[in-house]
Design a protein around this motif. Structure first.
Motif, PDB file in Angstrom:
ATOM      1  N   LEU A  21       0.866  -1.178   0.000  1.00  0.00           N
ATOM      2  CA  LEU A  21       0.000   0.000   0.000  1.00  0.00           C
ATOM      3  C   LEU A  21       0.903   1.228   0.000  1.00  0.00           C
ATOM      4  CD1 LEU A  21      -2.731  -1.019   2.619  1.00  0.00           C
ATOM      5  CD2 LEU A  21      -2.686  -1.451   0.162  1.00  0.00           C
ATOM      6  N   GLU A  22       0.687   2.087  -0.982  1.00  0.00           N
ATOM      7  CA  GLU A  22       1.562   3.237  -1.145  1.00  0.00           C
ATOM      8  C   GLU A  22       0.868   4.517  -0.698  1.00  0.00           C
ATOM      9  OE1 GLU A  22       4.527   0.815  -2.901  1.00  0.00           O
ATOM     10  OE2 GLU A  22       4.593   2.850  -2.102  1.00  0.00           O
ATOM     11  N   CYS A  23       1.658   5.418  -0.138  1.00  0.00           N
ATOM     12  CA  CYS A  23       1.139   6.706   0.321  1.00  0.00           C
ATOM     13  C   CYS A  23       2.167   7.779  -0.014  1.00  0.00           C
ATOM     14  CB  CYS A  23       0.899   6.657   1.829  1.00  0.00           C
ATOM     15  SG  CYS A  23       0.364   8.221   2.542  1.00  0.00           S
ATOM     16  N   TYR A  47       2.118   1.562  12.084  1.00  0.00           N
ATOM     17  CA  TYR A  47       3.502   2.026  12.070  1.00  0.00           C
ATOM     18  C   TYR A  47       3.505   3.525  11.817  1.00  0.00           C
ATOM     19  CZ  TYR A  47       6.413  -2.245  11.909  1.00  0.00           C
ATOM     20  OH  TYR A  47       7.086  -3.397  12.214  1.00  0.00           O
ATOM     21  N   PHE A  48       4.603   4.160  12.218  1.00  0.00           N
ATOM     22  CA  PHE A  48       4.794   5.554  11.861  1.00  0.00           C
ATOM     23  C   PHE A  48       6.270   5.833  11.624  1.00  0.00           C
ATOM     24  CE2 PHE A  48       6.129   7.170  16.095  1.00  0.00           C
ATOM     25  CZ  PHE A  48       5.700   6.137  16.915  1.00  0.00           C
ATOM     26  N   GLY A  63       2.435  -8.584  11.467  1.00  0.00           N
ATOM     27  CA  GLY A  63       1.961  -8.925  10.127  1.00  0.00           C
ATOM     28  C   GLY A  63       2.187  -7.831   9.100  1.00  0.00           C
ATOM     29  N   TYR A  64       2.782  -6.706   9.556  1.00  0.00           N
ATOM     30  CA  TYR A  64       3.024  -5.563   8.684  1.00  0.00           C
ATOM     31  C   TYR A  64       4.483  -5.148   8.760  1.00  0.00           C
ATOM     32  CZ  TYR A  64      -2.062  -5.036   9.252  1.00  0.00           C
ATOM     33  OH  TYR A  64      -3.418  -5.240   9.305  1.00  0.00           O
ATOM     34  N   SER A  65       4.947  -4.507   7.702  1.00  0.00           N
ATOM     35  CA  SER A  65       6.214  -3.794   7.732  1.00  0.00           C
ATOM     36  C   SER A  65       6.033  -2.514   6.930  1.00  0.00           C
ATOM     37  CB  SER A  65       7.356  -4.648   7.165  1.00  0.00           C
ATOM     38  OG  SER A  65       7.103  -4.948   5.800  1.00  0.00           O
ATOM     39  N   VAL A  66       7.019  -1.619   7.006  1.00  0.00           N
ATOM     40  CA  VAL A  66       6.916  -0.349   6.302  1.00  0.00           C
ATOM     41  C   VAL A  66       8.256  -0.009   5.678  1.00  0.00           C
ATOM     42  CG1 VAL A  66       5.026   0.673   7.660  1.00  0.00           C
ATOM     43  CG2 VAL A  66       7.407   0.927   8.427  1.00  0.00           C
ATOM     44  N   SER A  67       8.185   0.936   4.765  1.00  0.00           N
ATOM     45  CA  SER A  67       9.392   1.419   4.110  1.00  0.00           C
ATOM     46  C   SER A  67       9.257   2.914   3.877  1.00  0.00           C
ATOM     47  CB  SER A  67       9.582   0.701   2.772  1.00  0.00           C
ATOM     48  OG  SER A  67      10.634   1.287   2.027  1.00  0.00           O
ATOM     49  N   LEU A  76       3.252   0.725   3.170  1.00  0.00           N
ATOM     50  CA  LEU A  76       2.864  -0.319   4.130  1.00  0.00           C
ATOM     51  C   LEU A  76       2.875  -1.645   3.384  1.00  0.00           C
ATOM     52  CD1 LEU A  76       1.719  -0.992   7.011  1.00  0.00           C
ATOM     53  CD2 LEU A  76      -0.550  -0.818   5.971  1.00  0.00           C
ATOM     54  N   ILE A  77       3.499  -2.639   3.998  1.00  0.00           N
ATOM     55  CA  ILE A  77       3.644  -3.945   3.352  1.00  0.00           C
ATOM     56  C   ILE A  77       2.992  -5.004   4.226  1.00  0.00           C
ATOM     57  CG2 ILE A  77       5.285  -5.635   2.449  1.00  0.00           C
ATOM     58  CD1 ILE A  77       7.253  -2.975   2.582  1.00  0.00           C
TER      59      ILE A  77
END
Lengths: 113, 109
Positions: A21-23, A47-48, A63-67, A76-77
């Motif tokens: 998911l892109e933001c 996440y932040f 269950g999530y990760s971020v970049s 959000l991955i």
């Protein structure tokens, strides 16, 4: 006006798929956030990030990760999507002065089947 | 105790009515306060900040009571278009905003 853009409004994915998911925000904000919103549970922080390449766990990171490779983009991955990750996902950004609160993207409604 | 608590409602009021929502917060270090509005299946949007002295924006009045740790939102002369969920939000320093679960308002013709 600050604009926060989420790449997809609706997504349908299969169990076990990796989901991105892109933001993107266009106002040079330092702070970016990912929430999910479910009926009766309100907004829950996943996440932040306070700056490029920085990330902090929120209340429900499992269950999530971020970049965050660039200041304007926070991804959000979902490493392996599961049906309990079916939800509305909201991205938000905020400048260094918190008095102005968040600006949210329009949300991504993810369904995992 | 949750950090921010709101009555979930729904509040069903006729057009033209005055309605008030309260929100309590548990952390006395909370510094800034907001009301957000969220329409069905849309993202939350900032309605107004809440200042210590209270503030008004048209039909909307927000107040803060630090001693009792609550904020309020008063809507006068309710319109059908005011139907939404109203989220109470607090900030403590440089940390993520803390959201209440929201109070649902339905204004009925």
């Amino acid at each position: 006006d600050v604009k926060v853009t989420q790449s997809s409004r609706y997504l349908v994915k299969r169990t076990g798929e990796k989901v991105f998911l892109e933001c993107v925000q266009d106002m040079d904000h330092e702070n970016m956030f990912w929430y999910r919103q479910d009926p009766g549970l309100g907004l829950r922080l996943i996440y932040f990030s306070y700056d490029v390449k920085m990330k902090e766990k929120g209340d429900i990171p499992e269950g999530y990760s971020v970049s965050r490779e660039k200041k304007e983009r926070f991804s959000l991955i979902l490493e392996s999507a599961s049906t309990n990750q079916t939800s509305m996902y909201l991205c938000a950004s905020m400048g260094s002065v918190s008095n102005y609160g968040y600006t949210f993207g329009s949300g991504t409604r993810l369904t995992v089947v | 105790r949750k950090e921010v608590e709101q009555d979930p409602g729904p509040f069903n009021v006729p057009e033209g009515a005055t309605v008030a929502f309260n929100c309590t917060y548990s952390n006395s270090a909370s510094q800034s306060f907001f009301w957000y509005r969220q329409d069905c299946r849309k993202e939350p949007k900032l309605l107004m900040s809440v200042y210590s002295s209270g503030n008004e924006d048209g039909r909307f009045t927000a107040q803060l009571n630090r001693a009792s740790q609550y904020i309020s939102l008063l809507i006068r002369d309710s319109k059908l278009s005011d139907s939404a969920t109203y989220l109470c939000v607090v900030i403590r320093g440089n940390t993520p905003l803390v959201f209440g679960k929201g109070t649902r308002l339905s204004v009925i013709a």
